[in-house]
Design an enzyme around this catalytic site. Sequence first.
Site, PDB file in Angstrom:
ATOM      1  CG  HIS A 142      28.114 -10.506  -0.587  1.00  0.00           C
ATOM      2  ND1 HIS A 142      26.957 -10.996  -0.037  1.00  0.00           N
ATOM      3  CD2 HIS A 142      28.241  -9.235  -0.119  1.00  0.00           C
ATOM      4  CE1 HIS A 142      26.409 -10.080   0.736  1.00  0.00           C
ATOM      5  NE2 HIS A 142      27.166  -8.997   0.704  1.00  0.00           N
ATOM      6  CG  ASP A 197      23.551  -1.307  -1.269  1.00  0.00           C
ATOM      7  OD1 ASP A 197      22.431  -1.243  -0.745  1.00  0.00           O
ATOM      8  OD2 ASP A 197      24.243  -2.343  -1.264  1.00  0.00           O
ATOM      9  CG  LEU A 227      20.984 -12.311  -5.523  1.00  0.00           C
ATOM     10  CD1 LEU A 227      22.274 -13.111  -5.671  1.00  0.00           C
ATOM     11  CD2 LEU A 227      19.819 -13.231  -5.202  1.00  0.00           C
ATOM     12  CB  SER A 263      22.027 -10.172   3.854  1.00  0.00           C
ATOM     13  OG  SER A 263      23.286 -10.244   3.213  1.00  0.00           O
TER      14      SER A 263
END
Length: 289
Positions: free
Chosen positions: A43, A157, A191, A193
């Site tokens: 992020h 994504d 990476l 979450s």
Amino acid sequence: MTLSSELVVARTREELAVALAGQRAAGLRVALVPTMGALHDGHQALMRAAAENADLVVVSIFVNPLQFGSLDDLERYPRTWEADLEVCRGAGVAVVWAPSVDVMYPPGEPEVTVSAGLLGTVFEGASRPGHFDGVLTVVAKLFGQVRPDVAVFGAKDAQQVALVRQMVGDLELGVRIVSVDTVRANDGLALSSRNDRLTSAGRAVALAVPQALAAGRAAAPSGPDAVRTAMTSALDAEPGLVLDYLTLVDPATFAEVPPGYVGPILVLVAVVVEGTRLIDNTTVTVTDR
């Protein structure tokens, strides 16, 4: 580039309007980084890209119920509010837009939503029906609320990025979409979450994914079938991993490539490890068959 020295947190539309009023009046360009919180180095890379493309960075933190297939998955999604604010401060973010569900969806689940169309029903959409409709609906609302010039998304994504671009073009929303390369840990795992849900043993299992992607890249000179075979072998060698899908598509159209295809290929993979769903992708190029 002009960045606020003090982070502003807005929780209502009125607070958001006040936070952005001065910047709008000054003609500053605004970049939006949509997130669901549980922020990590990936992020931060999005925030840095946002700062490079605009004068002011807004990060939204909203766990969107419309994109979850089950209440359990929604409830398990990590919430790390104080840590998230520190990440935003460290990245020079000016405004955090953090509405509640009631603020985002008054007076409840919306009657009118955005359909992701055919691409929203395949690959990740086939495994998570309605997921991309929920994603596009909340992204469209965020665009309407923040009115950014630029919005930044992660390339991990890939299907989501393609659908957001399609929505922006089809609905003429006037937002430039920037995609940032996937950020990986030192061991190669993308990476996410969701990685925090893995035990140390589960993480070792999940490393089969970046290893399979590397095997696919190495096999690319021999064609699409060789890429698929190399990756499948690498994933099948890890018994703790359940493969959901492995597909090779044209990056421009997301159509699956035929055996003799020549050109760039986007390889999409989704697996389940210890009940946690992980996705990843890579691009390979077949130059001659």
